[in-house]
Design an enzyme around this catalytic site. Structure first.
Site, PDB file in Angstrom:
ATOM      1  N   GLY A   1       0.721  -1.103  -0.127  1.00 58.29           N
ATOM      2  CA  GLY A   1      -0.144  -0.155  -0.239  1.00 58.29           C
ATOM      3  C   GLY A   1       0.849   1.213   0.038  1.00 58.29           C
ATOM      4  O   GLY A   1       1.848   1.228  -0.438  1.00 58.29           O
ATOM      5  N   GLU A   2       0.252   2.371   0.461  1.00 60.74           N
ATOM      6  CA  GLU A   2       0.957   3.580   0.491  1.00 60.74           C
ATOM      7  C   GLU A   2       1.241   4.373  -0.884  1.00 60.74           C
ATOM      8  O   GLU A   2       1.854   5.400  -1.000  1.00 60.74           O
ATOM      9  CB  GLU A   2       2.302   3.607   1.320  1.00 60.74           C
ATOM     10  CG  GLU A   2       2.182   3.123   2.467  1.00 60.74           C
ATOM     11  CD  GLU A   2       3.616   3.129   3.329  1.00 60.74           C
ATOM     12  OE1 GLU A   2       4.479   3.681   2.745  1.00 60.74           O
ATOM     13  OE2 GLU A   2       3.585   2.227   4.513  1.00 60.74           O
ATOM     14  N   GLY A   3       0.801   3.554  -2.059  1.00 62.50           N
ATOM     15  CA  GLY A   3       1.362   3.867  -3.470  1.00 62.50           C
ATOM     16  C   GLY A   3       2.488   3.234  -3.917  1.00 62.50           C
ATOM     17  O   GLY A   3       3.266   3.809  -4.728  1.00 62.50           O
TER      18      GLY A   3
END
Length: 404
Positions: free
Chosen positions: A366-368
């Site tokens: 996640g988080e990009g």
């Protein structure tokens, strides 16, 4: 704040076919096998169509990390508590998280937005656009000791409460009280809250355009958001939880079973008052979504207005793209898929959006981070795209498509 009516008026981007043809012709002149860079090559062609030109691709990329907490964590669907969301948001903002490290590596701007964290960020660079301090626990909407008739009536009223047409007090006197019967909640958020979060994303898209951003990357941080995104996907595609919900950040077998139970129950309650064939995307967001998902929906809708490509990250971002496309059919045209993540719902969402992910590496961070990894591959492909190593310069005959 945007209204439901204004969302309906948003027009999906129509790709510029001329720019796409120019990009494809340029690729065909590069001294390499036709379509040799596969999905990377096709994505750069699609970017040209979104931007309306074939010359300025991948300029000034920006990662938007939408951060929010989810009340559903109270059901034991995560190993950690809501306080972790703000801690990780601070870590991203100060440059210590994996996403921040990747962003620095590929010269990508980074913007962290608090759209609904339960705790406040300490880092001053985190943008505060807080709609509420976390969403509600959408699992606490009825208790099994009521009759089927009572549950059905309650589910119909819940839809009215979610959009603000009724209040909890209006439906509680008819037996739905705190005497061991049904507990009264309004789903994950109200319609007003959902629209406020969507507005945050639209505003961020507009700001990016003003700042000269040529590519948006989606990121998120929110404990419990693989549950909310899987629940949205379950409702949108009418799929059982087993088909869409995985272990998230590492749930045990028991935790996974609980997570899937919560999602399946929420889907059935949702469909007791909504159309199963074509569920209202705003109703889905209100009932089982999260503020981070809603903000990403707005970012994608806004990108259609600004003609900005959007490189999606994982399950949460991909579900947001699907919701945006349900709001505005064709909105998916601005989206590019970075990777096929570990969560089982990813493959279903990709098929629904007709997207082809670049990376297949079992990612689940996640988080990009997945979008940032894909950006590095796209940047490498762009170096070839702008290369002077053409068939003509090398004195070679170019491959011809008509001979294939």
């Amino acid at each position: 704040m945007i209204s439901r009516e204004k969302i309906r008026k948003i027009k999906a981007l129509v790709p510029d076919q001329k720019a796409m043809c120019q990009a494809r012709d340029r690729w065909d002149k590069v001294a390499m096998p036709l379509d040799g860079l596969g999905t990377l090559q096709e994505d750069l062609i699609r970017m040209a169509g979104i931007l309306g030109n074939a010359d300025h691709l991948l300029e000034a990329p920006r990662l938007l990390v939408m951060c929010a907490d989810n009340g559903i964590v109270a059901e034991g669907v995560s190993q950690t508590g809501q306080e972790v969301t703000a801690l990780v948001a601070d870590s991203i903002a100060c440059g210590e998280s994996p996403s921040a490290i990747f962003a620095a590596r590929c010269d990508c701007q980074l913007r962290v937005v608090d759209v609904g964290m339960a705790c406040d960020a300490r880092d001053p660079s985190v943008i505060c656009a807080k709609v509420a301090r976390g969403s509600r626990n959408f699992a606490q909407i009825w208790s099994s000791d009521r009759t089927e008739e009572e549950r059905g009536l309650f589910a119909q009223n819940i839809a009215e409460v979610s959009r603000g047409a009724m209040t909890e007090k209006e439906i509680s006197p008819s037996g739905f009280c705190s005497d061991g019967g049904i507990e009264i909640h309004r789903g994950a958020m109200t319609e007003e809250e959902a629209l406020a979060a969507i507005s945050v994303g639209i505003e961020e898209s507009a700001r990016a355009k003003e700042d000269g951003v040529g590519l948006l990357l989606t990121g998120e941080m929110g404990i419990g958001n693989t549950t909310t995104s899987a629940a949205c996907l379950s409702a949108l595609l009418d799929l059982p939880a087993e088909a869409v919900a995985g272990r998230g950040a590492g749930l045990s077998d028991r935790g996974l079973a609980k997570k899937r139970e919560v999602i399946d129950r929420a889907r059935e309650i949702f469909f007791s008052s909504c159309c199963r064939e074509s569920p209202d995307p705003l109703a889905v967001l209100c009932q089982v979504g999260g503020f981070d998902i809603a903000a990403l929906v707005g970012l994608i809708l806004g990108a259609n207005q600004t003609r900005t490509p959007v490189l999606l990250d994982g399950l949460i971002s991909t579900v947001a793209a699907l919701i945006a496309d349900r709001f505005c059919p064709g909105a998916r045209e601005v989206c590019l898929a970075s990777h096929l993540g570990r969560e089982p719902g990813m493959s279903h969402a990709m098929r629904a959006l007709k997207l082809n992910p670049i990376i297949h590496a079992d990612l689940a961070l996640g988080e990009g981070t997945g979008a940032l990894l894909a950006l590095q591959l796209l940047q490498s492909a762009a170096l070839v795209y702008t290369s002077t190593k053409t068939f003509e310069k090398l004195g070679m005959d170019a491959y011809q498509r008509e001979n294939l």
